[in-house]
Design a protein around this motif. Structure first.
Motif, PDB file in Angstrom:
ATOM      1  N   UNK A  48      29.912 -36.978  55.360  1.00 37.22           N
ATOM      2  CA  UNK A  48      30.448 -35.615  55.334  1.00 37.22           C
ATOM      3  C   UNK A  48      31.651 -35.487  56.265  1.00 37.22           C
ATOM      4  N   UNK A  49      31.616 -36.183  57.392  1.00 37.99           N
ATOM      5  CA  UNK A  49      32.724 -36.101  58.344  1.00 37.99           C
ATOM      6  C   UNK A  49      33.966 -36.806  57.802  1.00 37.99           C
ATOM      7  N   UNK A  50      33.766 -37.868  57.053  1.00 33.47           N
ATOM      8  CA  UNK A  50      34.891 -38.487  56.380  1.00 33.47           C
ATOM      9  C   UNK A  50      35.499 -37.554  55.345  1.00 33.47           C
ATOM     10  N   UNK A  51      34.631 -36.865  54.610  1.00 30.61           N
ATOM     11  CA  UNK A  51      35.124 -35.906  53.623  1.00 30.61           C
ATOM     12  C   UNK A  51      35.904 -34.785  54.292  1.00 30.61           C
ATOM     13  N   UNK A  52      35.444 -34.352  55.466  1.00 27.57           N
ATOM     14  CA  UNK A  52      36.165 -33.321  56.194  1.00 27.57           C
ATOM     15  C   UNK A  52      37.546 -33.832  56.613  1.00 27.57           C
ATOM     16  N   UNK A  53      37.600 -35.065  57.092  1.00 27.69           N
ATOM     17  CA  UNK A  53      38.877 -35.646  57.516  1.00 27.69           C
ATOM     18  C   UNK A  53      39.856 -35.783  56.358  1.00 27.69           C
ATOM     19  N   UNK A  54      39.340 -35.898  55.139  1.00 24.01           N
ATOM     20  CA  UNK A  54      40.198 -36.035  53.962  1.00 24.01           C
ATOM     21  C   UNK A  54      40.405 -34.729  53.204  1.00 24.01           C
ATOM     22  N   UNK A  55      39.890 -33.624  53.734  1.00 29.00           N
ATOM     23  CA  UNK A  55      40.164 -32.327  53.134  1.00 29.00           C
ATOM     24  C   UNK A  55      39.226 -31.887  52.039  1.00 29.00           C
ATOM     25  N   UNK A  56      38.070 -32.555  51.883  1.00 31.45           N
ATOM     26  CA  UNK A  56      37.161 -32.214  50.789  1.00 31.45           C
ATOM     27  C   UNK A  56      36.038 -31.284  51.206  1.00 31.45           C
ATOM     28  N   UNK A  57      35.785 -31.162  52.483  1.00 30.18           N
ATOM     29  CA  UNK A  57      34.926 -30.107  52.998  1.00 30.18           C
ATOM     30  C   UNK A  57      35.587 -29.571  54.258  1.00 30.18           C
ATOM     31  N   UNK A  58      35.122 -28.447  54.748  1.00 33.01           N
ATOM     32  CA  UNK A  58      35.854 -27.747  55.793  1.00 33.01           C
ATOM     33  C   UNK A  58      35.084 -27.558  57.096  1.00 33.01           C
ATOM     34  N   UNK A  59      33.760 -27.598  57.030  1.00 32.37           N
ATOM     35  CA  UNK A  59      32.967 -27.237  58.200  1.00 32.37           C
ATOM     36  C   UNK A  59      31.641 -27.989  58.177  1.00 32.37           C
ATOM     37  N   UNK A  60      31.250 -28.500  59.349  1.00 32.01           N
ATOM     38  CA  UNK A  60      29.970 -29.197  59.477  1.00 32.01           C
ATOM     39  C   UNK A  60      29.311 -28.737  60.766  1.00 32.01           C
ATOM     40  N   UNK A  61      28.018 -28.430  60.696  1.00 31.40           N
ATOM     41  CA  UNK A  61      27.230 -28.132  61.891  1.00 31.40           C
ATOM     42  C   UNK A  61      25.972 -28.981  61.855  1.00 31.40           C
ATOM     43  N   UNK A  62      25.659 -29.590  62.987  1.00 33.28           N
ATOM     44  CA  UNK A  62      24.482 -30.454  63.079  1.00 33.28           C
ATOM     45  C   UNK A  62      23.798 -30.221  64.420  1.00 33.28           C
ATOM     46  N   UNK A  63      22.555 -30.652  64.509  1.00 30.63           N
ATOM     47  CA  UNK A  63      21.832 -30.642  65.772  1.00 30.63           C
ATOM     48  C   UNK A  63      20.977 -31.895  65.841  1.00 30.63           C
ATOM     49  N   UNK A  64      20.600 -32.277  67.053  1.00 31.43           N
ATOM     50  CA  UNK A  64      19.730 -33.434  67.219  1.00 31.43           C
ATOM     51  C   UNK A  64      20.420 -34.768  67.083  1.00 31.43           C
ATOM     52  N   UNK A  65      21.744 -34.809  67.198  1.00 28.73           N
ATOM     53  CA  UNK A  65      22.461 -36.074  67.081  1.00 28.73           C
ATOM     54  C   UNK A  65      22.489 -36.813  68.419  1.00 28.73           C
ATOM     55  N   UNK A  66      22.707 -38.112  68.334  1.00 25.18           N
ATOM     56  CA  UNK A  66      22.834 -38.979  69.493  1.00 25.18           C
ATOM     57  C   UNK A  66      24.279 -39.475  69.592  1.00 25.18           C
ATOM     58  N   UNK A  67      24.697 -39.992  70.751  1.00 21.35           N
ATOM     59  CA  UNK A  67      26.089 -40.444  70.890  1.00 21.35           C
ATOM     60  C   UNK A  67      26.535 -41.433  69.816  1.00 21.35           C
ATOM     61  N   UNK A  68      25.645 -42.319  69.403  1.00 22.00           N
ATOM     62  CA  UNK A  68      26.028 -43.282  68.361  1.00 22.00           C
ATOM     63  C   UNK A  68      26.180 -42.604  67.005  1.00 22.00           C
ATOM     64  N   UNK A  69      25.670 -41.375  66.860  1.00 21.33           N
ATOM     65  CA  UNK A  69      25.846 -40.624  65.617  1.00 21.33           C
ATOM     66  C   UNK A  69      27.196 -39.923  65.547  1.00 21.33           C
ATOM     67  N   UNK A  70      27.771 -39.561  66.707  1.00 22.63           N
ATOM     68  CA  UNK A  70      28.967 -38.714  66.661  1.00 22.63           C
ATOM     69  C   UNK A  70      30.213 -39.277  67.325  1.00 22.63           C
ATOM     70  N   UNK A  71      30.094 -40.266  68.196  1.00 24.93           N
ATOM     71  CA  UNK A  71      31.274 -40.713  68.927  1.00 24.93           C
ATOM     72  C   UNK A  71      32.369 -41.277  68.016  1.00 24.93           C
ATOM     73  N   UNK A  72      32.004 -42.021  66.996  1.00 27.46           N
ATOM     74  CA  UNK A  72      33.013 -42.587  66.091  1.00 27.46           C
ATOM     75  C   UNK A  72      33.704 -41.517  65.262  1.00 27.46           C
ATOM     76  N   UNK A  73      33.071 -40.373  65.088  1.00 30.28           N
ATOM     77  CA  UNK A  73      33.628 -39.307  64.257  1.00 30.28           C
ATOM     78  C   UNK A  73      34.763 -38.575  64.958  1.00 30.28           C
TER      79      UNK A  73
END
Length: 268
Positions: A198-223
């Motif tokens: 979903x974050x890749x899609x956001x970076x390419x303009x195919x979605x606009x907003x993402x909200x998440x909870x319960x993530x760990x650093x390895x889940x979000x740092x690369x994004x």
């Protein structure tokens, strides 16, 4: 962020990204060799599934990093922090061998390998690789790419027009669930699942907003480097930069204006 911001001597962001791509190239065939095959599935403390594929890929990537950069820290999902490393200081690689393990074990091709390079706790280079789809996003200061071309967010500025993603609505509990429902109701369209895709899609303009909870650093740092370089904004729910010590609540948006509107709801 300029190459001088790196404490790794003569290494520039391009050098780091090239090595991250090598890591992803090495991980992809390993993931595909296990995908849609019978697997022994274990449960971690958080009840998320772990497979032999996760562990095999991470062990291989850690070995490659150790061989090339023996002084760099490593923080992986399956094997934790490299002994002696201080992830919030100096250079460190943060890796998730298979982000979206539930998709992986159910045959859904929306799983990815996440690779981030941090210096002083700041994510400078990020890579999202989708082995089963043959797609890849990369980000470094001033440059986001999808494959060989540029990646750019949609620039959406209005919640009422926003295409909203979250991986799993049942991941929100208590006050977080109420905030999520208010935010979801304010958007134009909702889709679920996808994890890092979903974050890749956001970076390419195919979605606009993402909200998440319960993530760990390895889940979000690369994004983070990918979304920022593509023109988006990504923070925690308080509007602060994501760090290794963040609480796992993530908000990513296609524009500063959209991010501010979503943040106002999550702060209510």
């Amino acid at each position: 962020m300029t190459p001088a911001s790196f404490t790794t001597g003569t290494l520039a962001p391009d050098d780091i990204l090239a090595f991250a791509a090598e890591l992803a190239d090495a991980a992809r065939p390993l993931a595909l060799a296990y995908f849609r095959t019978p697997l022994d599935i274990l449960s971690k403390a958080d009840e998320s599934p772990v497979t032999v594929a996760d562990r095999t890929i991470e062990a291989h990537l850690r070995g490659l990093i150790e061989a090339r950069f023996p002084d760099h820290g490593i923080f992986g999902e399956e094997m934790g922090v490299k002994p002696g490393a201080e992830p919030d200081r100096g250079p460190v690689w943060v890796i998730d061998p298979i982000d979206g393990t539930k998709s992986f074990v159910t045959g859904l091709p929306l799983f990815g390998t996440l690779i981030a390079f941090l210096d002083g706790g700041v994510p400078l280079v990020g890579l999202i690789d989708m082995p089963a789809l043959g797609e890849r996003w990369t980000g470094l200061p001033g440059q986001a790419r999808f494959g060989t071309g540029p990646a750019r967010t949609s620039g959406c500025r209005s919640l009422s027009e926003a295409r909203f993603f979250t991986t799993a609505p049942d991941g929100f509990i208590g006050d977080d669930e109420a905030r999520y429902r208010r935010l979801s109701a304010a958007t134009a369209l909702r889709r679920f699942g996808g994890d890092c895709y979903a974050y890749g899609l956001l970076a390419s303009g195919h979605c606009d907003l993402i909200a998440e909870t319960g993530l760990q650093p390895y889940d979000y740092m690369a994004l983070v480097p990918v979304i920022r370089a593509a023109g988006g904004v990504v923070t925690d729910w308080a509007g602060a930069d994501l760090t290794l010590g963040s609480d796992g609540r993530v908000l990513a948006a296609a524009s500063p204006e959209l991010h501010a509107q979503a943040l106002a709801i999550l702060r209510e």
